[in-house]
Scaffold this motif. Structure first.
Motif, PDB file in Angstrom:
ATOM      1  N   PRO A  71       0.838  -1.199   0.000  1.00  0.00           N
ATOM      2  CA  PRO A  71       0.000   0.000   0.000  1.00  0.00           C
ATOM      3  C   PRO A  71       0.873   1.248   0.000  1.00  0.00           C
ATOM      4  CG  PRO A  71       0.070  -0.988   2.210  1.00  0.00           C
ATOM      5  CD  PRO A  71       1.055  -1.740   1.354  1.00  0.00           C
ATOM      6  N   GLY A  72       0.399   2.318  -0.612  1.00  0.00           N
ATOM      7  CA  GLY A  72       1.177   3.556  -0.515  1.00  0.00           C
ATOM      8  C   GLY A  72       0.709   4.633  -1.463  1.00  0.00           C
ATOM      9  N   ARG A  73       1.394   5.790  -1.349  1.00  0.00           N
ATOM     10  CA  ARG A  73       1.037   6.964  -2.150  1.00  0.00           C
ATOM     11  C   ARG A  73       1.641   6.882  -3.535  1.00  0.00           C
ATOM     12  NH1 ARG A  73       2.246  11.078   2.675  1.00  0.00           N
ATOM     13  NH2 ARG A  73       0.215  10.884   3.662  1.00  0.00           N
ATOM     14  N   VAL A  74       0.898   7.354  -4.508  1.00  0.00           N
ATOM     15  CA  VAL A  74       1.399   7.448  -5.877  1.00  0.00           C
ATOM     16  C   VAL A  74       1.003   8.812  -6.434  1.00  0.00           C
ATOM     17  CG1 VAL A  74       1.266   4.950  -6.196  1.00  0.00           C
ATOM     18  CG2 VAL A  74      -0.656   6.381  -6.885  1.00  0.00           C
ATOM     19  N   TYR A  75       1.654   9.221  -7.529  1.00  0.00           N
ATOM     20  CA  TYR A  75       1.508  10.604  -8.011  1.00  0.00           C
ATOM     21  C   TYR A  75       1.328  10.667  -9.528  1.00  0.00           C
ATOM     22  CZ  TYR A  75       3.568  11.385  -3.419  1.00  0.00           C
ATOM     23  OH  TYR A  75       3.812  11.380  -2.077  1.00  0.00           O
ATOM     24  N   ARG A  76       0.342  11.443  -9.943  1.00  0.00           N
ATOM     25  CA  ARG A  76       0.178  11.709 -11.381  1.00  0.00           C
ATOM     26  C   ARG A  76      -0.367  13.119 -11.552  1.00  0.00           C
ATOM     27  NH1 ARG A  76      -2.681   5.995 -13.322  1.00  0.00           N
ATOM     28  NH2 ARG A  76      -1.251   4.715 -12.103  1.00  0.00           N
TER      29      ARG A  76
END
Ligand code: PHE
Length: 354
Positions: free
Chosen positions: A194-199
């Motif tokens: 699980p974790g943060r992702v960026y777009r």
């Protein structure tokens, strides 16, 4: 002496407070007090007189001293009684209602997802949010010219002129953790990440930062059937109802074959219900891990195979808890947090019901 005695005993009896007592002590038995001065006169007396006056003066001094300390103690007791009468505290009253913080829905859902997958034998793995473009793309079979790089609206980190370190990105998905975990642990492996992702994307259903959970299972005889069972078990436990899935053929560079997965749902009076009806809602991407991905992670694709999937945590949080707008998740608006947040004591467990 009798006059002295009755004078001081009555003054002491009438003393109103401790400072009055102290004044009387100085006046009577202090260095220059009346009784002390009388004692000094003993020197001028004849031995016979002194034999009578000496013990009498000492007795008087003792009597005054003990009257002083008895009165002092009585005054202190009275003062304490007065405080006890006027100052009081009802310890049976309920405690004052302090504002308690809440657990953010993303944290709560991450805990729920981890509990369900832990029950199926998946460990939790983590990776960096600033990732080299090799882990984020190349190792996942997304070469430099691949359109997926552009499609993902990647945030690249700034590089000073002459900096020849490999380019880094804010990871666009949690899939690079697949590579890192396989490198670190080899096969067989069963993890979620699980974790943060960026777009670079922003509207009612997209925020530049969001949350995913990746799943990866590699072993000798894993098939799409295992993937389907695992996902249906997961969604059923998560939504608390038997949830059917629908697999639609899709394409991801890092899986072959690839499938987008929908879950069964219904819309009744504008209310979404998961696990019933004949509607479908897309929730994740998945597939069988591409041999090139296994190779990039130094695992022999002739011996090992497995599945991977990626789910949007924010998305399934919105679905389960009826949260309408994704952007509000990251506004840090206290009213929203109090409304949608969870009590810190509401720790998710499978047996307690998620
Ligand atoms: N990484 C993909 C995405 O972010 C999801 C995915 C993960 C697809 C694993 C297949 C396998 O869209």
């Amino acid at each position: 002496m009798d006059d002295l005695k009755s004078k001081y005993l009555s003054l002491i009896a009438d003393a109103a407070d401790e400072s009055a007592i102290e004044d009387l002590r100085v006046q009577a038995v202090g260095k220059k007090g009346e009784i002390s001065l009388k004692m000094r006169e003993l020197g001028k007396m004849t031995p016979e007189e002194r034999q009578v006056a000496g013990p009498a003066l000492n007795a008087l001094k003792d009597e005054i001293n003990s009257a002083l300390s008895a009165k002092k103690a009585a005054l202190a007791d009275a003062a304490l009684d007065e405080r006890l009468r006027s100052e009081w505290l009802d310890v049976t009253l309920p405690a004052r209602d302090g504002r308690v913080g809440t657990i953010h829905p993303i944290s709560q859902v991450t805990e729920e997802v981890s509990a369900i997958f832990a029950d199926m034998g998946f460990a939790v793995a983590e990776g960096p949010q600033i990732e080299s473009d090799w882990y984020n793309f190349d190792a996942l079979n997304i070469p430099g010219h691949h359109p997926a790089r552009a499609e993902m609206d990647t945030f690249y980190t700034h590089r000073a002129e002459g900096d020849d370190r490999p380019p880094h990105v804010l990871r666009t998905h949690t899939s690079p953790v697949q590579i890192r975990s396989m490198e670190a642990g080899g096969a067989p492996i069963r993890i979620i990440c699980p974790g943060r992702v960026y777009r670079a994307d922003y509207d009612q259903t997209h925020t530049p930062m969001f949350n995913q959970v990746e799943g990866l299972a590699i072993d000798k005889d894993i098939s799409m059937a295992n993937l389907k069972w695992t996902l249906e078990e997961f969604f059923s436990a998560y939504f608390g109802a038997r949830v059917k899935t629908r697999f639609r053929a899709s394409h991801f560079p890092f899986t072959e074959p690839s499938a987008e997965v929908d879950i069964q749902c219904s819309w009744v009076d504008g209310q979404l219900k998961v696990g019933e009806g004949d509607g479908w809602l897309e929730v994740l991407g998945s597939g069988m891990v591409h041999p090139k991905v296994l190779q990039a992670a130094k695992i022999d694709p002739d011996q090992w195979q497995g599945f991977a999937f990626g789910v949007g945590i924010d998305r399934i949080a919105m679905l389960k808890y009826g949260i309408p707008d994704l952007r509000a998740f990251f506004d840090s608006d206290l009213r929203w947090l109090r409304h949608y947040g969870f009590s810190a004591l509401q720790v998710p467990t499978l047996h307690g019901g998620l």
